[in-house]
Enzyme design. Structure first.
Site, mmCIF file in Angstrom:
data_model
loop_
_atom_site.group_PDB
_atom_site.id
_atom_site.type_symbol
_atom_site.label_atom_id
_atom_site.label_comp_id
_atom_site.label_asym_id
_atom_site.label_seq_id
_atom_site.Cartn_x
_atom_site.Cartn_y
_atom_site.Cartn_z
ATOM 1 C CB CYS A 80 -0.946 -0.008 1.198
ATOM 2 S SG CYS A 80 -1.846 1.534 1.379
ATOM 3 C CB CYS A 123 -3.124 2.488 -1.742
ATOM 4 S SG CYS A 123 -3.510 0.789 -1.389
ATOM 5 C CE LYS A 127 -4.514 3.935 -6.634
ATOM 6 N NZ LYS A 127 -4.990 2.570 -6.488
ATOM 7 C CE1 TYR A 175 -10.392 -2.320 -6.636
ATOM 8 C CE2 TYR A 175 -10.596 -4.569 -7.410
ATOM 9 C CZ TYR A 175 -10.981 -3.565 -6.560
ATOM 10 O OH TYR A 175 -11.955 -3.802 -5.634
ATOM 11 C CD GLU A 233 -6.794 1.923 -9.242
ATOM 12 O OE1 GLU A 233 -7.704 2.054 -8.412
ATOM 13 O OE2 GLU A 233 -5.654 1.540 -8.904
ATOM 14 C CG HIS A 260 -29.504 22.191 -4.903
ATOM 15 N ND1 HIS A 260 -29.526 21.270 -5.930
ATOM 16 C CD2 HIS A 260 -29.648 23.417 -5.465
ATOM 17 C CE1 HIS A 260 -29.694 21.929 -7.077
ATOM 18 N NE2 HIS A 260 -29.769 23.226 -6.823
ATOM 19 C CD GLU A 319 -28.860 18.089 -5.250
ATOM 20 O OE1 GLU A 319 -29.909 18.443 -4.700
ATOM 21 O OE2 GLU A 319 -28.143 18.866 -5.906
HETATM 22 P P1 NDP Z 1 -7.698 -7.915 -10.815
HETATM 23 O O1 NDP Z 1 -8.090 -9.251 -10.328
HETATM 24 O O2 NDP Z 1 -8.479 -6.725 -10.437
HETATM 25 O O3 NDP Z 1 -7.618 -7.945 -12.406
HETATM 26 C C1 NDP Z 1 -6.860 -8.891 -13.102
HETATM 27 C C2 NDP Z 1 -7.159 -8.739 -14.562
HETATM 28 O O4 NDP Z 1 -6.284 -9.582 -15.296
HETATM 29 C C3 NDP Z 1 -8.590 -9.160 -14.915
HETATM 30 O O5 NDP Z 1 -9.075 -8.315 -15.926
HETATM 31 C C4 NDP Z 1 -8.395 -10.573 -15.439
HETATM 32 O O6 NDP Z 1 -9.369 -10.958 -16.370
HETATM 33 C C5 NDP Z 1 -7.070 -10.407 -16.154
HETATM 34 N N1 NDP Z 1 -6.365 -11.669 -16.344
HETATM 35 C C6 NDP Z 1 -6.082 -12.617 -15.441
HETATM 36 N N2 NDP Z 1 -5.411 -13.621 -16.018
HETATM 37 C C7 NDP Z 1 -5.272 -13.307 -17.316
HETATM 38 C C8 NDP Z 1 -4.702 -13.938 -18.434
HETATM 39 N N3 NDP Z 1 -4.128 -15.149 -18.323
HETATM 40 N N4 NDP Z 1 -4.752 -13.334 -19.634
HETATM 41 C C9 NDP Z 1 -5.361 -12.128 -19.753
HETATM 42 N N5 NDP Z 1 -5.925 -11.457 -18.743
HETATM 43 C C10 NDP Z 1 -5.884 -12.061 -17.530
HETATM 44 O O7 NDP Z 1 -6.154 -7.794 -10.403
HETATM 45 P P2 NDP Z 1 -5.180 -6.559 -10.398
HETATM 46 O O8 NDP Z 1 -3.854 -7.137 -10.712
HETATM 47 O O9 NDP Z 1 -5.682 -5.436 -11.223
HETATM 48 O O10 NDP Z 1 -5.226 -6.111 -8.884
HETATM 49 C C11 NDP Z 1 -4.960 -7.087 -7.866
HETATM 50 C C12 NDP Z 1 -5.706 -6.770 -6.610
HETATM 51 O O11 NDP Z 1 -5.124 -5.665 -5.976
HETATM 52 C C13 NDP Z 1 -7.172 -6.376 -6.804
HETATM 53 O O12 NDP Z 1 -8.003 -7.490 -6.929
HETATM 54 C C14 NDP Z 1 -7.445 -5.579 -5.558
HETATM 55 O O13 NDP Z 1 -7.742 -6.478 -4.531
HETATM 56 C C15 NDP Z 1 -6.106 -4.915 -5.286
HETATM 57 N N6 NDP Z 1 -6.104 -3.520 -5.789
HETATM 58 C C16 NDP Z 1 -6.982 -2.630 -5.269
HETATM 59 C C17 NDP Z 1 -7.000 -1.333 -5.715
HETATM 60 C C18 NDP Z 1 -7.996 -0.381 -5.141
HETATM 61 O O14 NDP Z 1 -8.550 -0.659 -4.096
HETATM 62 N N7 NDP Z 1 -8.275 0.742 -5.799
HETATM 63 C C19 NDP Z 1 -6.075 -0.838 -6.724
HETATM 64 C C20 NDP Z 1 -5.210 -1.856 -7.221
HETATM 65 C C21 NDP Z 1 -5.214 -3.145 -6.750
HETATM 66 P P3 NDP Z 1 -10.756 -11.653 -15.877
HETATM 67 O O15 NDP Z 1 -11.534 -10.576 -15.196
HETATM 68 O O16 NDP Z 1 -11.338 -12.133 -17.139
HETATM 69 O O17 NDP Z 1 -10.337 -12.748 -14.932
#
Ligand code: NDP
Length: 454
Positions: free
Chosen positions: A42, A47, A50, A183, A187, A442, A447
């Protein structure tokens, strides 16, 4: 002996720090082991850095978009080296604050990588390679080592960045291909695009942000396309080759893309491979460490929290798990973590934020005839004179049987701030009638949440 502790925490991220500090306030003798900087994902690689980049991206867009308000600036050049350098300095400052607060609480910090020798002994491989390996002994051991990014195993994977690499950059690339629709991918697509990089984002399905409300992700899709992000759906990465301007990226569809760099944002996994968990017989649940409702593993003196267990992998969740653990085991409490209404936000431009069930989840759980949806979409007043306008959508999911609001979702400016407050209401069992009886403030965006009728 000074190498014996009431609690050894492995990993000084948000969860581990919270647990260590709370246990120390109860008088426990605590050690914390960390191989990298204090602060974890984080603070150091997630976090915090970022969000600072999100502010940069959003501020640049405000300047570019505000001519209609009579505001313009001749110089809106962006120096990515300045931003990256300032972000690193801020992260170091925060890490130092954590180090000092551990010192104040007499928590001993051991710089290195911990691994189990037996259920009470942790061997430390020091970060400083000149030092010898040594052991600590703990009555209780808390595993809070967090996660690490997944890299797809394909030709040229060593050429790809993960999110960890983004924070080590000296400057931004001119063009970037991002793999993933979650995510991190979404982002960073907005951050880089809004700071001037050409961005292509490749998603294997036909939607962004699986698990989020579909109306919200549809609005985000439209906005990202309008801001110039090249979104490629239903395609996957096949291989990465070097090219004269950077990388030649080949997709399974047969198409290719030339980009300076490629970021793989394809999920994360627990960072547990070097902990030697097999030697103490820790049970797993898929890729996660198996724990009960009080974060205890199958070995009674060993506990796990944060991104190594199968719960929402979010900083506030890890912090609460850490505090609950220490309250229970060092402060004689009997607490459980409340997972019912965990708010979540994606810091795209604008943001998505949610608490409770999505429309789809509510229909599946309570059956469609028992669910009522209230939603409104509009262009917020702040966009009136903007060059590039952005819509908002607000949505409530209501259980008709008891009038309770069981889901609250928003895409738009300040969505995360608004949903944080809405989560207090949902957690307290708010009904739709209570929303209706609440006076509006408002003119605001939020709202609309108290003036929505079906
Ligand atoms: P996510 O699980 O959010 O997203 C992973 C992405 O990768 C999905 O779109 C998934 O597709 C895709 N994916 C997985 N495997 C493959 C593959 N073999 N080929 C192509 N695409 C693939 O993970 P992130 O890495 O973005 O983030 C990890 C975690 O970190 C989040 O789940 C969250 O818990 C935390 N996080 C939180 C944030 C916040 O609170 N703002 C910011 C950043 C991270 P599909 O959906 O089809 O499986």
């Amino acid at each position: 002996m000074n190498n014996k502790f009431d609690l050894i925490v492995i990993g000084a991220g948000s969860g581990g720090l919270a647990a260590a500090k709370r246990a120390a306030t109860y008088g426990a003798k605590v050690a914390i082991i960390e191989g990298k900087e204090i602060g974890g994902t984080c603070v150091i690689r997630g976090c915090v850095p970022k969000k600072l980049m999100v502010y940069a991206a959003n501020n640049r867009q405000v300047i570019i978009n505000s001519k209609g308000y009579g505001l313009s600036s001749k110089d809106i050049s962006f120096c990515s080296a300045t931003l990256l350098n300032n972000v690193r300095n801020e992260v170091s400052r925060l890490s130092e604050i954590h180090r000092r607060s551990l010192e104040k609480l007499n928590i001993k910090v051991f710089k290195g990588w911990g691994r189990f020798v037996n259920i009470n002994e942790i061997e430390i491989i020091p970060s400083d390679k000149k030092q010898k390996i040594y052991s600590l002994y703990g009555d209780k051991i808390l595993i809070s080592v967090g996660g690490t990014p997944n890299k797809l195993n394909l030709l040229g994977k060593e050429l790809a960045w993960t999110s960890d690499d983004v924070f080590k950059l000296k400057k931004f690339p001119k063009s970037l291909t991002i793999i993933g629709g979650g995510y991190i991918a979404s982002e960073f697509a907005c951050i880089f695009r809004n700071l001037g990089t050409e961005v292509t984002q490749v998603i294997r399905s036909n939607n962004l942000l699986r698990g989020f409300d579909l109306d919200l992700s549809a609005f985000l899709k439209e906005k990202m396309i309008n801001s110039g992000i090249n979104l490629k759906f239903n395609d996957e990465l096949e291989a990465i080759n070097k090219s004269p301007i950077g990388l030649d990226i080949v997709f399974k569809s047969g198409s290719n893309q030339v980009s300076e760099n490629l970021l793989m944002a394809t999920g994360r996994r627990p960072n547990i491979s070097n902990l030697n968990l097999d030697c103490i017989g820790i049970k797993m649940s898929g890729k996660f460490i198996k724990v009960d409702e009080v974060n205890q593993t199958n070995v009674s003196n060993i506990f796990a929290i944060g991104d190594v267990i199968d719960k929402p992998n979010l900083t506030p969740v890890a912090i609460e798990q850490g505090r609950v653990f220490s309250d229970n085991y060092f402060g004689n409490s009997d607490r459980l973590v409340n997972y019912e209404y965990v708010p979540k936000a994606v810091f795209t431009s604008p943001e998505i934020a949610s608490v409770g069930l999505t429309e789809e989840e509510a229909n599946n759980l309570h059956s469609e005839e028992n669910i009522e949806i209230f939603k409104c979409s509009f262009t917020p007043m702040s966009n009136t004179f903007k060059v590039e306008k952005s819509k908002s959508i607000l949505k409530l999911v209501v259980n008709k049987l008891n009038n309770k609001v069981i889901g609250c979702h928003m895409f738009g400016e300040s969505a995360s701030e608004i949903i944080q407050m809405a989560s207090v209401a949902l957690n307290a069992g708010v009904t739709k009638k209570m929303f209706d009886e609440t006076m509006a403030l408002h003119p605001t965006v939020s709202e609309e949440f108290v003036t929505m009728y079906s």
